[in-house]
Enzyme design. Structure first.
Site, PDB file in Angstrom:
ATOM      1  N   LYS A  53       0.908  -0.901  -0.394  1.00 46.65           N
ATOM      2  CA  LYS A  53       0.169   0.253  -0.252  1.00 46.65           C
ATOM      3  C   LYS A  53       1.186   1.010   0.334  1.00 46.65           C
ATOM      4  O   LYS A  53       0.724   2.452  -0.730  1.00 46.65           O
ATOM      5  CB  LYS A  53      -1.299  -0.156   1.360  1.00 46.65           C
ATOM      6  CG  LYS A  53      -1.641  -1.240   1.160  1.00 46.65           C
ATOM      7  CD  LYS A  53      -2.718  -1.188   2.422  1.00 46.65           C
ATOM      8  CE  LYS A  53      -3.793  -2.373   2.053  1.00 46.65           C
ATOM      9  NZ  LYS A  53      -4.223  -2.772   3.624  1.00 46.65           N
ATOM     10  N   GLN A  97      -4.078  -2.117   9.735  1.00 45.87           N
ATOM     11  CA  GLN A  97      -4.219  -2.817   9.335  1.00 45.87           C
ATOM     12  C   GLN A  97      -5.200  -4.095   9.507  1.00 45.87           C
ATOM     13  O   GLN A  97      -4.428  -4.462  10.780  1.00 45.87           O
ATOM     14  CB  GLN A  97      -3.380  -3.153   8.496  1.00 45.87           C
ATOM     15  CG  GLN A  97      -2.794  -4.910   7.937  1.00 45.87           C
ATOM     16  CD  GLN A  97      -3.094  -4.712   6.429  1.00 45.87           C
ATOM     17  OE1 GLN A  97      -3.161  -3.438   5.957  1.00 45.87           O
ATOM     18  NE2 GLN A  97      -3.727  -5.953   6.535  1.00 45.87           N
ATOM     19  N   ASP A 120     -10.241   3.324   4.010  1.00 55.14           N
ATOM     20  CA  ASP A 120     -10.544   1.792   3.772  1.00 55.14           C
ATOM     21  C   ASP A 120     -11.847   0.997   4.349  1.00 55.14           C
ATOM     22  O   ASP A 120     -12.294   0.193   4.011  1.00 55.14           O
ATOM     23  CB  ASP A 120      -9.459   1.687   5.033  1.00 55.14           C
ATOM     24  CG  ASP A 120      -8.913  -0.308   4.599  1.00 55.14           C
ATOM     25  OD1 ASP A 120      -9.341  -0.006   3.524  1.00 55.14           O
ATOM     26  OD2 ASP A 120      -8.201  -1.268   5.464  1.00 55.14           O
TER      27      ASP A 120
END
Ligand code: NAP
Length: 281
Positions: A53, A97, A120
């Site tokens: 990412k 994450q 996200d």
């Protein structure tokens, strides 16, 4: 023969546009566009995802700000880090994450991320906003990528019967909501679904989000079906048995190179949208 949905090519096109946009935004604002990525612990797969990412960010001119925390981090400590990033006007997106070590209340931490920085698409609030079709939230990235790929090939969604296999928070559930908002008739299947094959046999669109290699076979499907395979299993294998599904499908995503590349691209796009929103654009 099915048309292959080329997520790699579409991703490259979107990223090239985003790169130009990033340069424009930075010229106008005189500020970097920053995506903060939080990695807790030392799970090698998670570390690899975060690096991928970060590389994708750098390639289009978004600055990635990695925050690495030890495996023994507590919920309170992680919440404090998220609070700091929420308060930092220079940070446009925050990515925590998944998964975090088990002593951490992951849901509480996801939900601490400010809606405007939830690029996200992991917060409960954002999910609700997206489900109700309200503005100001970003959908989860893989579901957003699936819809984007279908749109790029002008695949009809409205009125179609979509069968989603899987109901995870990051994939099955949000993609079902996005399809519903696009006026598909949606059936969501999961591990307790009885007679999955009868559901699949009536699908115009199948979204495979099971996490089991080659789980869905072409013999389950009707001719002309659109097959979107979000699965990514060891050995570059998807959740559908490709050859038999391709033989039945009108459109199908390859693995790799279909849904996969779209996920990070949507993260980049959401971060850019957040930067634009901060500029009032
Ligand atoms: P997950 O959290 O493990 O969820 C799997 C879902 O499949 C669950 O809802 C589960 O049902 C359902 N399921 C399991 N066995 C089933 C069965 N026999 N029949 C019907 N449904 C069944 O997985 P995930 O995180 O959503 O990921 C799914 C796949 O997508 C994986 O291959 C993953 O690697 C891939 N993925 C790809 C990306 C990408 O960027 N391309 C991103 C995320 C995930 P229950 O809810 O009843 O347990």
């Amino acid at each position: 023969m099915a048309t292959l949905l080329d997520g790699k090519k579409l991703s490259a096109e979107i990223r090239s546009e985003l790169k130009q946009k990033a340069a424009r935004i930075q010229n106008q604002s005189g500020r970097e566009i920053v995506l903060a990525t939080i990695l807790v612990g030392d799970d090698p797969a998670s570390a690899t995802y975060v690096k991928m990412k970060a590389r994708a960010c750098e390639s289009i001119g978004i600055t990635s700000r990695p925050v690495e925390l030890s495996a023994s981090t507590s919920t309170a400590e992680l919440l404090a880090v998220i609070d700091e990033l929420n308060a930092d006007a220079g940070v446009r997106g925050i990515l925590l994450q998944h998964p975090v070590p088990e002593q951490i209340d992951e849901r509480a931490c996801f939900d601490r991320i400010q809606a405007a920085k939830d690029v996200d698409g992991v917060t409960t609030l954002g999910f609700g906003q997206i489900s109700f079709g309200l503005p100001g939230a970003y959908p989860a990235c893989t579901p957003a990528g699936i819809i984007r790929l279908m749109d790029a090939y002008q695949i009809q969604i409205e009125g179609q019967h979509a069968v989603v296999v899987g109901r995870s928070a990051i994939l099955g559930r949000p993609v079902a909501e996005l399809l519903l908002n696009r006026n598909a008739t949606v059936t969501v299947c999961h591990s307790r679904t009885r007679d999955l094959e009868s559901h699949l046999s009536r699908a115009d669109i199948v979204i495979a989000a099971v996490g089991k290699p080659e789980f869905i076979h072409g013999r389950h499907l009707k001719p002309g079906v659109v097959v979107m395979d979000a699965g990514y299993n060891p050995g570059n294998v998807g959740d559908v048995e490709f050859a038999s599904c391709e033989a039945k499908a009108s459109y199908i995503t390859p693995v790799p190179g279909g849904v996969g590349p779209m996920t990070i691209t949507m993260l980049l796009e959401h971060t850019m949208q957040s930067a634009q929103a901060a500029l009032g654009q």
